[in-house]
Design a protein around this motif. Structure first.
Motif, PDB file in Angstrom:
ATOM      1  N   UNK A  89       0.836  -1.209   0.000  1.00  0.00           N
ATOM      2  CA  UNK A  89       0.000   0.000   0.000  1.00  0.00           C
ATOM      3  C   UNK A  89       0.868   1.255   0.000  1.00  0.00           C
ATOM      4  N   UNK A 104       2.757   1.868  -3.391  1.00  0.00           N
ATOM      5  CA  UNK A 104       1.996   2.456  -4.504  1.00  0.00           C
ATOM      6  C   UNK A 104       1.975   3.982  -4.400  1.00  0.00           C
ATOM      7  N   UNK A 118      -0.451   8.581 -15.648  1.00  0.00           N
ATOM      8  CA  UNK A 118      -1.516   7.685 -15.184  1.00  0.00           C
ATOM      9  C   UNK A 118      -1.126   6.226 -15.432  1.00  0.00           C
ATOM     10  N   UNK A 133      -0.811   3.201 -12.750  1.00  0.00           N
ATOM     11  CA  UNK A 133      -1.669   2.026 -12.900  1.00  0.00           C
ATOM     12  C   UNK A 133      -0.830   0.741 -13.054  1.00  0.00           C
ATOM     13  N   UNK A 188      -0.219  -5.703  -7.040  1.00  0.00           N
ATOM     14  CA  UNK A 188      -1.305  -6.663  -6.816  1.00  0.00           C
ATOM     15  C   UNK A 188      -0.882  -8.058  -7.254  1.00  0.00           C
ATOM     16  N   UNK A 201      -9.289  -0.174 -11.652  1.00  0.00           N
ATOM     17  CA  UNK A 201      -8.282   0.746 -12.197  1.00  0.00           C
ATOM     18  C   UNK A 201      -8.902   2.117 -12.481  1.00  0.00           C
ATOM     19  N   UNK A 209      -8.761   3.948  -9.277  1.00  0.00           N
ATOM     20  CA  UNK A 209      -7.417   4.520  -9.084  1.00  0.00           C
ATOM     21  C   UNK A 209      -7.195   5.721  -9.998  1.00  0.00           C
ATOM     22  N   UNK A 210      -7.655   5.614 -11.246  1.00  0.00           N
ATOM     23  CA  UNK A 210      -7.512   6.716 -12.209  1.00  0.00           C
ATOM     24  C   UNK A 210      -8.172   7.993 -11.671  1.00  0.00           C
ATOM     25  N   UNK A 263      -6.574  -7.388  -4.017  1.00  0.00           N
ATOM     26  CA  UNK A 263      -5.333  -6.664  -3.767  1.00  0.00           C
ATOM     27  C   UNK A 263      -5.333  -5.318  -4.489  1.00  0.00           C
ATOM     28  N   UNK A 264      -5.725  -5.371  -5.767  1.00  0.00           N
ATOM     29  CA  UNK A 264      -5.773  -4.154  -6.584  1.00  0.00           C
ATOM     30  C   UNK A 264      -6.778  -3.164  -5.995  1.00  0.00           C
ATOM     31  N   UNK A 317      -7.637  -2.802  -2.759  1.00  0.00           N
ATOM     32  CA  UNK A 317      -7.050  -2.134  -1.588  1.00  0.00           C
ATOM     33  C   UNK A 317      -6.079  -1.043  -1.999  1.00  0.00           C
ATOM     34  N   UNK A 318      -5.236  -1.352  -2.984  1.00  0.00           N
ATOM     35  CA  UNK A 318      -4.236  -0.388  -3.439  1.00  0.00           C
ATOM     36  C   UNK A 318      -4.909   0.878  -3.965  1.00  0.00           C
ATOM     37  N   UNK A 319      -5.946   0.690  -4.791  1.00  0.00           N
ATOM     38  CA  UNK A 319      -6.654   1.834  -5.365  1.00  0.00           C
ATOM     39  C   UNK A 319      -7.371   2.620  -4.277  1.00  0.00           C
ATOM     40  N   UNK A 373      -6.563   3.087  -1.169  1.00  0.00           N
ATOM     41  CA  UNK A 373      -5.692   3.951  -0.365  1.00  0.00           C
ATOM     42  C   UNK A 373      -5.450   5.285  -1.072  1.00  0.00           C
ATOM     43  N   UNK A 374      -5.239   5.221  -2.395  1.00  0.00           N
ATOM     44  CA  UNK A 374      -4.990   6.455  -3.148  1.00  0.00           C
ATOM     45  C   UNK A 374      -6.256   7.316  -3.199  1.00  0.00           C
TER      46      UNK A 374
END
Lengths: 179, 179
Positions: free
Chosen positions: A72, A75, A108, A112, A119, B17, B20-21, B68-69, B71-73, B75-76
């Motif tokens: 986390x 990223x 971006x 990404x 992940x 994604x 996240x974007x 996983x992806x 969670x990562x997105x 946080x941002x």
């Protein structure tokens, strides 16, 4: 570690949270247009990231929680912060509208691809080699390039970001040296 | 889904994604000092985040990679972006130096608590209830508050961030309604 005010299993996470803290501060410095200090924050994140794993192994306290927190933080510090730093310092001030928008697109894609890499890597659970280029390397490299921005032509930056984005999600094997 | 140009298992990750974007674009709009648009981007992330899980279950393609992806997105989009937005729009312009620095500290704590929450939640692997307040709620709430910034007193923002940061890492149970 009995009697210590901080339990041993928490110590690596303190370094990981410091990694995230410096990534967060890098974004604050980008907003303040102090791009050199922003790049320095990302390099401090690299340092914290190299310490958390070492400390966890030394103390034998590696955990799923720690690995998750590490991804986390990575990223933010090595995906989002370097992408926004490079866009704002190099590409957004460019005269051509086309370069600005292309630059934003590349920034971006860099972030990404970093997320996809993290992940996928967390899922694979491999410890003896890297698959593709680690996000810490990619983000640290872009931060180092920032110190050379008066010497290098601008197009080095988007080209480096595209190459690193591709290398992060590629599947060739890179041997681990120490980590 | 045979013959479809995009494999079904990839579809939820496209929404993730996109989450996240929009989180990334929220940060870009903060830099451009367009705080309303930045808040709107965070709300678009909330929408994408609610869609990815729904689509994954509908298509029966939930995966560790997808979680996983996600969670990562998150946080941002719901940790870092709302914290930096609130700091930059409300706290950084404040007359008092003390409020600025305290505000930066609170913004950092909000993002860090979000990361701790996500790392802990992914580890617990619980699907029937939430433990503490989800980061999507916390980030979405701060984004909604941004639309009311001409009507609300400034101190509502840091106080809300502190309360939400605490609720994110607290361990009481909140039942899940649909997700």
């Amino acid at each position: 570690m009995r009697g210590s005010p901080i339990p041993a299993r928490m110590i690596p996470s303190i370094f990981t949270l410091a990694n995230l803290l410096f990534g967060f501060l890098a974004l604050i410095w980008v907003i303040e247009s102090n791009f050199t200090l922003a790049a320095a924050m990302i390099l401090l994140s690299v340092l914290m990231d190299s310490l958390d794993g070492k400390v966890a192994r030394r103390l034998s306290v590696s955990s799923d929680f720690g690995k998750e927190l590490d991804s986390l933080s990575d990223l933010v510090s090595f995906g989002v912060a370097p992408a926004i730093l490079t866009y704002q310092a190099i590409l957004q001030p460019h005269q051509t509208e086309f370069v600005k928008y292309l630059g934003l697109g590349i920034a971006v894609v860099f972030a990404l691809c970093g997320a996809v890499r993290l992940a996928r890597f967390n899922m694979l659970n491999i410890t003896t080699y890297f698959v593709g280029v680690p996000i810490t390397f990619a983000g640290g490299f872009m931060a180092l390039l920032m110190f050379l921005r008066t010497m290098l032509p601008w197009y080095i930056y988007p080209v480096s970001m595209v190459i690193l984005a591709f290398l992060m999600v590629s599947t060739f094997k890179v041997p681990k040296l120490s980590k």
